[in-house]
Design a protein around this motif. Structure first.
Motif, PDB file in Angstrom:
ATOM      1  N   ALA A   9       0.837  -1.206   0.000  1.00  0.00           N
ATOM      2  CA  ALA A   9       0.000   0.000   0.000  1.00  0.00           C
ATOM      3  C   ALA A   9       0.871   1.255   0.000  1.00  0.00           C
ATOM      4  O   ALA A   9       0.566   2.238  -0.692  1.00  0.00           O
ATOM      5  N   CYS A  10       1.975   1.231   0.748  1.00  0.00           N
ATOM      6  CA  CYS A  10       2.907   2.368   0.757  1.00  0.00           C
ATOM      7  C   CYS A  10       3.566   2.529  -0.611  1.00  0.00           C
ATOM      8  O   CYS A  10       3.696   3.653  -1.110  1.00  0.00           O
ATOM      9  N   ALA A  11       3.976   1.424  -1.222  1.00  0.00           N
ATOM     10  CA  ALA A  11       4.617   1.484  -2.535  1.00  0.00           C
ATOM     11  C   ALA A  11       3.655   1.992  -3.594  1.00  0.00           C
ATOM     12  O   ALA A  11       4.024   2.789  -4.468  1.00  0.00           O
ATOM     13  N   TYR A  12       2.400   1.573  -3.519  1.00  0.00           N
ATOM     14  CA  TYR A  12       1.406   2.022  -4.506  1.00  0.00           C
ATOM     15  C   TYR A  12       1.072   3.502  -4.314  1.00  0.00           C
ATOM     16  O   TYR A  12       0.979   4.256  -5.285  1.00  0.00           O
ATOM     17  N   GLY A  13       0.928   3.927  -3.069  1.00  0.00           N
ATOM     18  CA  GLY A  13       0.690   5.341  -2.797  1.00  0.00           C
ATOM     19  C   GLY A  13       1.836   6.196  -3.304  1.00  0.00           C
ATOM     20  O   GLY A  13       1.632   7.246  -3.929  1.00  0.00           O
ATOM     21  N   TYR A  14       3.060   5.729  -3.062  1.00  0.00           N
ATOM     22  CA  TYR A  14       4.231   6.464  -3.533  1.00  0.00           C
ATOM     23  C   TYR A  14       4.267   6.512  -5.067  1.00  0.00           C
ATOM     24  O   TYR A  14       4.535   7.558  -5.658  1.00  0.00           O
ATOM     25  N   ARG A  15       3.971   5.375  -5.683  1.00  0.00           N
ATOM     26  CA  ARG A  15       3.988   5.320  -7.144  1.00  0.00           C
ATOM     27  C   ARG A  15       3.008   6.324  -7.747  1.00  0.00           C
ATOM     28  O   ARG A  15       3.326   7.028  -8.706  1.00  0.00           O
ATOM     29  N   LEU A  16       1.802   6.397  -7.206  1.00  0.00           N
ATOM     30  CA  LEU A  16       0.809   7.336  -7.733  1.00  0.00           C
ATOM     31  C   LEU A  16       1.254   8.787  -7.542  1.00  0.00           C
ATOM     32  O   LEU A  16       1.089   9.613  -8.448  1.00  0.00           O
ATOM     33  N   LEU A  17       1.816   9.098  -6.389  1.00  0.00           N
ATOM     34  CA  LEU A  17       2.322  10.452  -6.153  1.00  0.00           C
ATOM     35  C   LEU A  17       3.502  10.760  -7.071  1.00  0.00           C
ATOM     36  O   LEU A  17       3.611  11.857  -7.622  1.00  0.00           O
ATOM     37  N   GLN A  22       8.784  11.811   1.559  1.00  0.00           N
ATOM     38  CA  GLN A  22       8.234  10.591   0.959  1.00  0.00           C
ATOM     39  C   GLN A  22       9.293   9.854   0.150  1.00  0.00           C
ATOM     40  O   GLN A  22       9.355   8.623   0.178  1.00  0.00           O
ATOM     41  N   ASP A  23      10.147  10.605  -0.556  1.00  0.00           N
ATOM     42  CA  ASP A  23      11.237   9.981  -1.314  1.00  0.00           C
ATOM     43  C   ASP A  23      12.168   9.214  -0.381  1.00  0.00           C
ATOM     44  O   ASP A  23      12.560   8.085  -0.668  1.00  0.00           O
ATOM     45  N   ARG A  37      14.192   4.209   1.988  1.00  0.00           N
ATOM     46  CA  ARG A  37      14.490   3.395   3.179  1.00  0.00           C
ATOM     47  C   ARG A  37      13.809   2.035   3.081  1.00  0.00           C
ATOM     48  O   ARG A  37      14.382   1.007   3.413  1.00  0.00           O
ATOM     49  N   ARG A  38      12.561   2.042   2.649  1.00  0.00           N
ATOM     50  CA  ARG A  38      11.792   0.800   2.576  1.00  0.00           C
ATOM     51  C   ARG A  38      12.363  -0.132   1.507  1.00  0.00           C
ATOM     52  O   ARG A  38      12.475  -1.339   1.699  1.00  0.00           O
ATOM     53  N   PHE A  39      12.692   0.424   0.361  1.00  0.00           N
ATOM     54  CA  PHE A  39      13.223  -0.362  -0.762  1.00  0.00           C
ATOM     55  C   PHE A  39      14.594   0.196  -1.127  1.00  0.00           C
ATOM     56  O   PHE A  39      14.755   0.885  -2.134  1.00  0.00           O
TER      57      PHE A  39
END
Length: 194
Positions: free
Chosen positions: A85-93, A103-104, A109-111
């Motif tokens: 969900a975090c990756a998808y939210g980031y992708r859309l933004l 956010q970047d 950090r996550r990936f």
């Protein structure tokens, strides 16, 4: 070599996250890649033993499916769903050129291994489209769920005000925030009565 997904503080209420981490192969015996959205498959692949140079070919579907399940076992289903969900939210933004530096940093950090994340996303898409692995209705529905880590330009409201007339900055047009309100739905405005 598997990558580690770094969990860190987010602005999301922990009570809203899915629960019930999976910790052993026995506990995922009932789980199939069909139970996961495409982004959840990518997160699981990122955390698995998938080699970064792996290219999907006919006959490798079972290997990819095993890596997906392995990633879920390593992270737990709740973390796979949250990270997706975090990756998808980031992708859309990111696609709307609306990410913030905060956010970047959270996404990096996550990936932390960008090459591995790119391969995991591509392989998950290939597994879904080319290998024809279907998704359950629940997985499809979860695939549209977004979470935003860090402060957002919309302030969490789901709406962004934009001025299309540089000579008249008071002419604001509201548009939906792709991270908090990807469907562009009018969110209820709760008013406190006196």
């Amino acid at each position: 070599m598997p990558a580690t997904i770094v969990e860190h503080t987010s602005s999301v209420d922990p009570a809203s996250r899915p629960s019930g981490p999976l910790t052993s192969l026995a506990s995922v015996a009932h789980l199939s890649p069909s139970d996961l959205s495409n982004m959840e498959r990518a997160v699981a692949l990122y955390a698995s033993d998938m080699p970064v140079g792996f290219m999907m070919r006919r006959g490798t579907e079972a290997t990819v499916a095993a890596w997906i399940i392995q990633g879920v076992v390593r992270l737990g289903l709740a973390e796979v769903q949250h990270s997706a969900a975090c990756a998808y939210g980031y992708r859309l933004l990111w696609l709307a050129d609306l990410t913030t530096p905060e956010q970047d940093r959270a996404h990096r950090r996550r990936f932390s291994n960008a090459r591995r994340w790119d391969r995991a996303e591509r392989l998950a898409s290939c597994f879904t489209a080319w290998a024809g692995y279907p998704m359950t209705r629940e997985a499809l529905d979860r695939g549209g769920r977004t979470e935003v880590e860090g402060a957002c330009r919309c302030g969490g409201t789901g709406w962004l005000g934009e001025s299309y007339d540089p000579d008249d900055p008071t002419m604001l047009v509201e548009r939906n925030c792709p991270g908090h309100n990807p469907e562009g739905l009018r969110l209820p405005r709760w008013e406190v009565g006196a």
